[in-house]
Write an enzyme that holds these catalytic residues in place. Structure first.
Site, PDB file in Angstrom:
ATOM      1  N   PHE A   1     -15.522  50.080  51.406  1.00 24.63           N
ATOM      2  CA  PHE A   1     -16.177  49.561  52.354  1.00 24.63           C
ATOM      3  C   PHE A   1     -17.326  49.274  51.772  1.00 24.63           C
ATOM      4  CE2 PHE A   1     -14.031  51.061  55.848  1.00 24.63           C
ATOM      5  CZ  PHE A   1     -13.512  49.968  56.886  1.00 24.63           C
TER       6      PHE A   1
ATOM      7  N   ASP B   1     -14.106  58.274  55.176  1.00 24.12           N
ATOM      8  CA  ASP B   1     -14.197  57.375  56.160  1.00 24.12           C
ATOM      9  C   ASP B   1     -12.964  57.031  56.727  1.00 24.12           C
ATOM     10  OD1 ASP B   1     -14.584  54.713  57.237  1.00 24.12           O
ATOM     11  OD2 ASP B   1     -16.274  54.005  56.142  1.00 24.12           O
TER      12      ASP B   1
ATOM     13  N   TYR C   1     -13.030  50.721  66.672  1.00 24.95           N
ATOM     14  CA  TYR C   1     -12.285  48.964  67.431  1.00 24.95           C
ATOM     15  C   TYR C   1     -11.253  48.615  66.123  1.00 24.95           C
ATOM     16  CZ  TYR C   1     -16.565  47.681  63.538  1.00 24.95           C
ATOM     17  OH  TYR C   1     -17.902  47.981  62.221  1.00 24.95           O
ATOM     18  N   LYS C   2     -11.088  49.509  65.780  1.00 27.06           N
ATOM     19  CA  LYS C   2      -9.976  48.786  64.759  1.00 27.06           C
ATOM     20  C   LYS C   2      -8.390  49.393  65.891  1.00 27.06           C
ATOM     21  CE  LYS C   2     -12.806  49.141  60.307  1.00 27.06           C
ATOM     22  NZ  LYS C   2     -12.206  47.120  60.285  1.00 27.06           N
TER      23      LYS C   2
ATOM     24  N   ARG D   1      -4.942  39.527  54.056  1.00 22.73           N
ATOM     25  CA  ARG D   1      -4.564  40.386  54.685  1.00 22.73           C
ATOM     26  C   ARG D   1      -4.000  40.288  56.392  1.00 22.73           C
ATOM     27  NH1 ARG D   1      -9.429  44.476  55.782  1.00 22.73           N
ATOM     28  NH2 ARG D   1      -9.658  43.370  57.773  1.00 22.73           N
TER      29      ARG D   1
END
Lengths: 422, 422
Positions: free
Chosen positions: B128, B207, B232-233, B382
């Site tokens: 990220f 991560d 939250y994914k 995506r």
């Protein structure tokens, strides 16, 4: 002149209260429960219930990722700008992010870097212990030369400007204090103390957790450099709601947030590998905000703005004076000491009473009398008054029940050992 | 062998899906909307609605400050221990706190201090960008000697162990990577890469934001030192829900959280002025948690545990294979490239397609076709598959609509300029 101690007088004060209608804006399920801990966790605004329904059911549930564009992305700044009105600051000087402790860490590290060569941070022992922990951790990171100086309280409840002045010199990078002390309710003179820091070339950082929402503040007028504070006390933002952070406009580009992240990046959706800080206050953001907790803050802030801080402060002073009057008449004879300043100009919106059996008395109030105060080690019972919903009748009744705990010796059955958390 | 491209085949796969019933656990208001962004913001579990009602109306509204003792104080550890099951870690190795970025900062600073004299941190460009920002900020604080080494992607979408090995030596304090790359979906070999770091005497920090909830993980088995990740994914914890943080048990006492605060203090209610870290993982907490956002995490984690990660991974692989099969038959001829690994062992639960008109195609999917994918600069569409609620029929229909966007040239009316946020 002693105040009338009868309940009728309290009811009369309530009838004269121009803010009385705001009590109906809060969820009060059990009218017999007297909540005097709004300075620890504010009550639930009714509007917050519908706002959270909207946030969960409709925004998250239906709008899904599109809700970020609808309003979530802007929330730290939007709610920050409303909080700015409560602070006497400009809309672009305040942002909501992270916890008070994390924000304090950010601003302390930034302040130390902005004052190279200065290795002292000054605070006082009235400050939140948690703030002292953050400071000690930050100074440990900054290097072995750095040191924290903790001003001692003159009388156990206040710290004078002279005492602070004795610790501040050309080695001082930062002076940081809680504006209203969590235990005694002592309120520092913001303008005078800020000027003291500035005269020595130090930066001034206020923790406003126990002030915001209970009194007007004038950060810009006092030329305050930096401030943090929490939103779940008098702001009624909900448990652990994200904190706010203020950086005076002219310092925003000179100070560097030590915790870089994509919410503080100029163009987060370019996904560039190098960090370019956003302009203004925004680069003090780091990661994705805890959005449900963030959105819960807004209704409480709006209510305070509607009520008006001057009127809230006026009522708060009237209520703490009334409570101290009742203490004088009814509690002092029972062995309670007043652990808050007598001078209302130097007092926030809570009043602390000391008693050798304080812990057990606190237990009896909670377990048997439906009074919820707060307790601060070792002997301090704290009555928090939130003028937006606390009534005079509640204050009167709380004192009456406290007297009953004493005269009926109800506290004696409780252990002197503290257990669990309160 | 090419896969059947008809909708009946997709429906047949759905009928055979042993996890199909879990779709009913989520709020799906518009059955015609195809949500392929669960790897950015997971959908709302129905159970979360009642859990949030309970948290707001009853816990905050009625229990008030007492709710802290009822369960709020324990929530970071309680929810952490459930997340630990998803990580292949022990219950006391995981805690929920702050944002992923703040947790990453904490663990990076702690790791650097645990490897004195080593001044290099290694990552890769698949990580990220936000993690790179945190790393750069942390290294700037650590001192002028410190440097970040960023491994380049071999083919734009993956980084080999050999490439990483070329950057790691006795100067390396820490190797930190996203386990599943946010853009390509490439998955590093956790055990092999962790061993590589350890052979050089470096610590390993993963991560796991794009892995957790989509595949089984084995942190303890791989002897991983440190990990962070977001909730939250695929965990469906709600917008910006607090992140998790893993520290292997034997490292917990040796590593020091740089951001000290009262939630990480041994006895926070003693209000002592000196910081004494709590034992175990708890001293990685700092301030008061954003409790409403924190509590929203729990229902989603429970659903994943009920579904079982092995079965979720099996379905995820089957679904990404199916999507790639459809790409081969229908999208490749239209100029889409596959920007994710072909080998399912090295692929997470999202698939990226490249197209020179990617941005405009993405707009057309969202604005006209009721398909919500995600877009990653400069040309990457995506498709995130959340096996707990994504159906095969949705994947089929999304591809059909994407084909329609191309054949009907619906994207042409959209500007090539990106505006706003997605």
């Amino acid at each position: 002149m002693p105040i009338p101690i009868d309940a009728d007088y309290a009811r009369q004060l309530d009838r004269q209260d121009v803010l009385a209608r705001f009590r109906d804006e809060f969820v009060i399920v059990d009218p017999d429960l007297i909540y005097l801990d709004g300075n620890s966790l504010g009550q639930l605004p009714k509007r917050c219930i519908s706002r959270m329904r909207e946030a969960v059911d409709r925004q998250w549930g239906e709008r899904l990722i599109r809700a970020w564009g609808d309003g979530w992305f802007g929330a730290p700044r939007r709610i920050g700008s409303k909080i700015a009105e409560l602070l006497g600051a400009a809309a672009d000087e305040v942002i909501v992010a992270d916890s008070t402790s994390v924000n304090l860490f950010k601003l302390v590290m930034a302040a130390l870097q902005a004052r190279p060569g200065r290795t002292r941070v000054v605070t006082d022992e009235l400050n939140f212990p948690s703030d002292l922990y953050v400071l000690r951790g930050a100074l440990r990171l900054a290097g072995a030369d750095y040191r924290l100086e903790v001003a001692r309280a003159n009388d156990g409840m206040s710290v004078s400007v002279d005492t602070l002045a004795g610790l501040i010199d050309e080695r001082t990078a930062l002076l940081t204090l809680s504006h209203t002390a969590f235990k005694s309710g002592y309120v520092h003179d913001m303008a005078e103390v800020t000027e003291l820091a500035h005269r020595a070339g130090a930066l001034m950082l206020w923790d406003l957790s126990h002030s915001i929402g209970a009194m007007p503040l004038s950060l810009d007028e006092a030329s305050v450099d930096l401030a943090v504070g929490c939103t779940y006390k008098y702001l009624n933002g909900g448990p652990g709601a994200p904190a706010f952070l203020y950086v005076r406009r002219d310092l925003q580009q000179r100070l560097v947030n030590p915790i870089w992240g994509w919410f503080g990046q100029r163009a987060p959706f370019d996904f560039g590998l190098e960090y370019e800080p956003a302009a203004g206050i925004a680069h003090f953001l780091t990661g994705t905000p805890a959005t449900l907790s963030l959105l819960a803050i807004e209704p409480g802030v709006e209510l305070l703005l509607e009520a008006g801080l001057s009127r809230l402060r006026e009522k708060s002073v009237q209520q703490t004076e009334y409570l101290i009057g009742l203490w004088e008449a009814l509690l002092q004879p029972l062995g309670f000491t007043l652990n808050s300043p007598r001078d209302s100009n130097r007092r926030g919106s809570h009043v602390s009473f000391g008693h050798p059996d304080g812990w057990r008395i606190d237990r009896a109030l909670i377990e048997e009398m439906k009074v919820l105060p707060d307790f601060r080690y070792p002997d301090n019972i704290r009555f928090g008054i939130a003028p937006i919903y606390t009534s005079f009748a509640e204050i009167h009744e709380a004192v009456r029940r406290l007297v009953a705990v004493m005269t009926e010796r109800r506290y004696e059955k409780y252990s002197i050992e503290r257990v669990g958390v309160t």
